[in-house]
Design an enzyme around this catalytic site. Structure first.
Site, PDB file in Angstrom:
ATOM      1  N   CYS A 438       0.830  -1.210   0.000  1.00  0.00           N
ATOM      2  CA  CYS A 438       0.000   0.000   0.000  1.00  0.00           C
ATOM      3  C   CYS A 438       0.862   1.258   0.000  1.00  0.00           C
ATOM      4  O   CYS A 438       0.958   1.963  -0.988  1.00  0.00           O
ATOM      5  CB  CYS A 438      -0.914   0.007   1.224  1.00  0.00           C
ATOM      6  N   GLU A 440       4.081   1.450   2.159  1.00  0.00           N
ATOM      7  CA  GLU A 440       5.193   1.189   3.059  1.00  0.00           C
ATOM      8  C   GLU A 440       6.539   1.391   2.366  1.00  0.00           C
ATOM      9  O   GLU A 440       6.872   0.660   1.442  1.00  0.00           O
ATOM     10  CB  GLU A 440       5.120  -0.243   3.590  1.00  0.00           C
TER      11      GLU A 440
END
Length: 849
Positions: A438, A440
């Protein structure tokens, strides 16, 4: 000299739409082949060490799985026989799948077909795996208190609890440069130079042997495709025969050897991408800085005339379609938190290089063009932005955003690079970061980040404060004082801090238990062979072989907690309009609304056994009536509260709550408490160490778990009703950011994004008319730069009207190609569970003034 980028459109090949149509012609299927093959291998290797068993298992699968070259493909390498389907990985978990065999095709989202023959085969092989899975071992490692907190929905470690780890980016560039023959030579040299007198030599030898076995298997796998392509070429005619012969030559060359062209580099990359996900079913296998390690091959071929812009684009577009052929089946609970068949393959372009010089290039633009051509959810394309990013690059990104795909996501070099340096990365490695899954950030090829390690419900911590550590009448957290007895706001903050510290400690136990279980039962020698310095250390990534080791759990509900705290502070202690008892009563009564019961935890039998054990240990007698009640709770869960019958009793309170400033409107007092709520979580997380010699680092994003987590959470003092979704990432609560997109961005930027070094997620939604014309694109680019100048970390945009989404709910067949941003990923809107669709519909629709 200032760089000038050509952002003019490139022609789209007719081949691409044919590939897309074939990919989505039918629902994905559950296949049993991998589960059968790995079971065969495990049964034959029970006397071997686990690392070698894993290597032999992957070898057996790659040597015997069914190969398919789909019609019109130019990049080959399948994971399943049927398009967009899924294999099963029983070594991680299987019981949930057995229980859901008959409901997979009836789900409201992420539907999978499964034949009776597949059910029969899987049932047969599952009989071998009882007591042998990662999931079962992880559960054994957890404290009783940890399982109690999980059963009451304080947090979940579902991602790795049931599946492979994933969330990694390997050194793709290394494979392109030396091939797997080069990796084999490196492992052989490390083995020859190893000190045989060293106590851990045997473990190192096993690991290095496993690297050699899996690398050789990868080469044979590619050669099997070469054989298949050659046999198909004899039967095909004309142009397709020539294409298949080229595919065969590519597969004979790579990934065994260095890539010699852009086409070979793409094919080599894809074999790596596919085999990683055959070895383990962890998602978020992210290509990361694709435009950097692929650019030399693109540049070389363009220089010698081996490629044109159109032919290069066709190859890229084919690869983009191929990304969407990868799929996985999740349990029904996880599906609600990760709806839309997401695989989170994050590919990022732009940004600076290791020397701090802008690295945006022609391939960066071509990657954005590929997303525009295919209009598919994968890869999850992102861009890196800093103060020297070319303006035309941002304009091209804004053009893609305007298409309504929810992509690209935008990331800020100016906050992410210092945040990673603060976590121990060298400046050069931090500058070379990419994004996993997502949102990170990590340095690819050197990191085992264990991202998405858990989802932590911050609103549940506030609930523990309000009930003196109790949830549903059970003492889950410490006793921090009865809520109604507090006489100052500082006492509430102190209780929030104590409950947070306790629950995060249990979260760390859960994550480390799962981490240990993966190391013990499912080390990954193939993926480890491409992560530095696993070969040099003779250790898999599960044993700490990577240079950088982290564990990254996510806090969910930042805005709800911040707004709730301010409501209490303002209405009780500043304005003195209400007592804490009145606030608590209103929350218990759901502000006068009907309870849906979804906030009440289902309690598993092992938890009930623990309650009984503790009662007996404390010398308490258990009556037959109490025992019967406990057994009923174990079977049916805790009963929902009765619907309130108070009518409009709480209407005035709700009106007064509305007058309290809300996070998302550039109001300092609201932003400060949201910042406090998030920091309390983040500071608690970063105290802990993991089992691989690294540290925990916090993130603030939910994927889409804010919806099911809200469904498990009672009403909150910010006026949120029982069961409603929690706030999405670090975004304001939907509908409360009423002062425009800049004000919302200012509030989000007020959070400390640097401490949340595992990533923060900020969603905004615009009406399509807001981005019309060149002026609309310039405004969006300016909004990104303005937000990033204030040290915001990430932002992404849905550009779609509420009316379109509502119509898509009613007439899904007319919107089969509608892709939207869900959380840190995009998905086809009609594939989502209705609860996720509603959450996206209800997000604030912004316009530029």
């Amino acid at each position: 000299m200032k760089q000038v980028l050509d952002i003019s459109p490139v022609n789209q090949s007719p081949r691409i739409q044919k590939l897309i149509d074939a990919l989505y012609a039918r629902n994905p299927e559950v296949e049993a082949e991998r589960a059968c093959l790995i079971t065969e291998s495990y049964q034959q290797t029970e006397a071997l060490p686990i690392t070698l068993r894993r290597a032999k298992a992957l070898e057996h699968i790659l040597d015997h799985m069914t190969l398919v070259i789909r019609e019109d493909e130019l990049i080959v390498g399948n994971l399943t026989a049927a398009p967009r389907s899924t294999q099963i990985f029983p070594e991680f978990s299987f019981q949930w799948l057995t229980e859901e065999f008959d409901t997979l095709a009836k789900r409201t989202g992420d539907v999978f077909n499964i034949s009776e023959e597949t059910k029969r085969k899987l049932t047969q092989v599952f009989a071998y795996w009882g007591g042998k899975t990662v999931n079962e071992l992880a559960t054994e490692y957890m404290y009783p208190e940890t399982k109690l907190a999980m059963s009451h929905n304080v947090f979940t470690v579902g991602n790795y609890y049931f599946n492979g780890v994933g969330h990694i980016s390997v050194d793709y560039e290394k494979v392109l440069k030396v091939g797997f023959n080069g990796i084999i030579r490196e492992a052989e040299q490390a083995l020859a130079e190893a000190d045989r007198a060293c106590p851990d030599f045997i473990k190192k030898r096993n690991f290095l042997d496993a690297v050699i076995i899996t690398s050789q298997a990868a080469i044979r796998f590619a050669n099997r495709f070469a054989d298949l392509a050659e046999s198909m070429a004899y039967q095909a005619g004309g142009k397709r025969s020539q294409e298949l012969q080229t595919i065969a030559r590519n597969c004979r060359t790579v990934p065994a050897n260095p890539a010699g062209s852009f086409y070979e580099a793409l094919q080599s990359f894809w074999f790596v991408q596919a085999i990683i996900q055959i070895e383990s079913n962890g998602h978020s296998i992210s290509p990361m800085r694709f435009d950097q390690y692929m650019y030399p091959y693109y540049q070389m071929d363009m220089a010698v005339g081996r490629l044109t812009k159109d032919s290069a684009q066709e190859l890229l577009d084919c690869l983009w379609v191929k990304f969407n052929d990868i799929n996985k089946v999740r349990d029904s609970g996880s599906t609600k938190g990760f709806g839309g068949y997401p695989m989170f393959q994050n590919l990022i372009v732009g940004g600076q290089d290791q020397e701090g010089i802008d690295a945006t290039n022609e391939l960066s633009i071509a990657c954005l063009e590929a997303s525009a051509h295919t209009k598919l959810p994968q890869p999850s394309i992102s861009i890196r932005v800093w103060n020297k990013s070319p303006n035309e690059f941002l304009i091209k990104a804004a053009e893609v955003s305007r298409l309504g795909l929810g992509m690209p996501a935008y990331y800020n070099d100016e906050i992410i690079i210092p945040a990673l340096v603060n976590r121990g990365l060298t400046l050069e490695d931090a500058r070379d970061y990419g994004i996993i899954g997502c949102v990170e950030p990590q340095k690819g090829g050197k990191t085992e980040g264990w991202h998405d390690a858990a989802f932590f419900n911050m609103a549940k911590v506030l609930e523990l404060v309000m009930y003196n550590g109790r949830l549903d009448g059970v003492q889950v957290g410490p006793q921090t004082g009865e809520f109604t007895s507090f006489t100052s706001f500082e006492q509430i903050e102190k209780a929030y801090h104590e409950q947070m510290e306790y629950c995060v400690g249990l979260l760390a136990n859960a994550d480390n238990a799962v981490d240990l279980a993966h190391g013990a039962r499912c080390p990954l020698p193939f993926v480890s062979s491409m992560v530095d310095d696993c070969i040099g250390r003779g250790q898999s990534i599960q044993e700490g072989g990577a240079w950088y080791n982290f564990t990254g759990p996510q806090g969910v509900g930042v805005a709800n907690v911040g707004d709730s705290l301010l409501s209490i502070k303002e209405l009780v202690f500043n304005r003195k309009l209400y007592t804490l008892a009145q606030i608590k009563e209103a929350v218990e009564q759901n502000f006068g609304g009907a309870h849906n019961g979804s906030g009440h935890a289902q309690v598993s039998p092992d938890i009930i056994e623990e309650v009984i054990r503790r009662m007996l240990a404390d010398g308490k007698k258990i009556t037959p009536e109490q025992l019967d009640k406990l057994q009923q709770i174990a079977k049916n869960g805790l009963p929902a509260a009765a619907p309130a019958t108070t009518g409009g009793k709480y209407d005035k309170l709700l009106q007064d709550i509305d007058t309290v400033p809300k996070f998302g409107n550039d109001v300092a007092e609201a932003d400060e408490l949201a910042r406090y709520a998030a920091l309390t979580y983040c500071r608690a997380v970063e105290k802990y160490k993991n089992t691989r010699g690294g540290r925990f680092q916090p993130g603030l994003y939910p994927v889409s778990a804010n919806v099911p987590m809200g469904g498990q959470t009672g009403a909150t003092p910010d006026g949120r009703k029982n069961g409603e979704p929690l706030a999405d990432g670090v975004s304001p609560v939907s509908g409360r950011d009423v002062n425009g997109p800049t004000a919302a961005a200012n509030s989000v930027a007020a959070l400390d994004h640097a401490i949340a070094s595992n990533g923060t997620l900020f969603n905004q939604k615009f009406h399509p008319s807001a981005l019309s014309g060149r002026a609309g694109l310039e405004k969006l680019a300016a909004l990104v730069r303005g937000y990033f100048d204030q040290k915001g970390m990430h932002v992404q945009y849905n550009v779609v009207s509420r009316e379109t989404l509502l119509d898509a709910q009613k007439n899904p067949d007319q919107y089969r190609n509608l892709v939207v941003r869900v959380a840190g990923y995009s998905a086809h809107f009609i594939s989502l569970d209705k609860s996720l669709q509603d959450d996206i519909i209800n997000r604030t629709e912004q316009m530029f003034n």
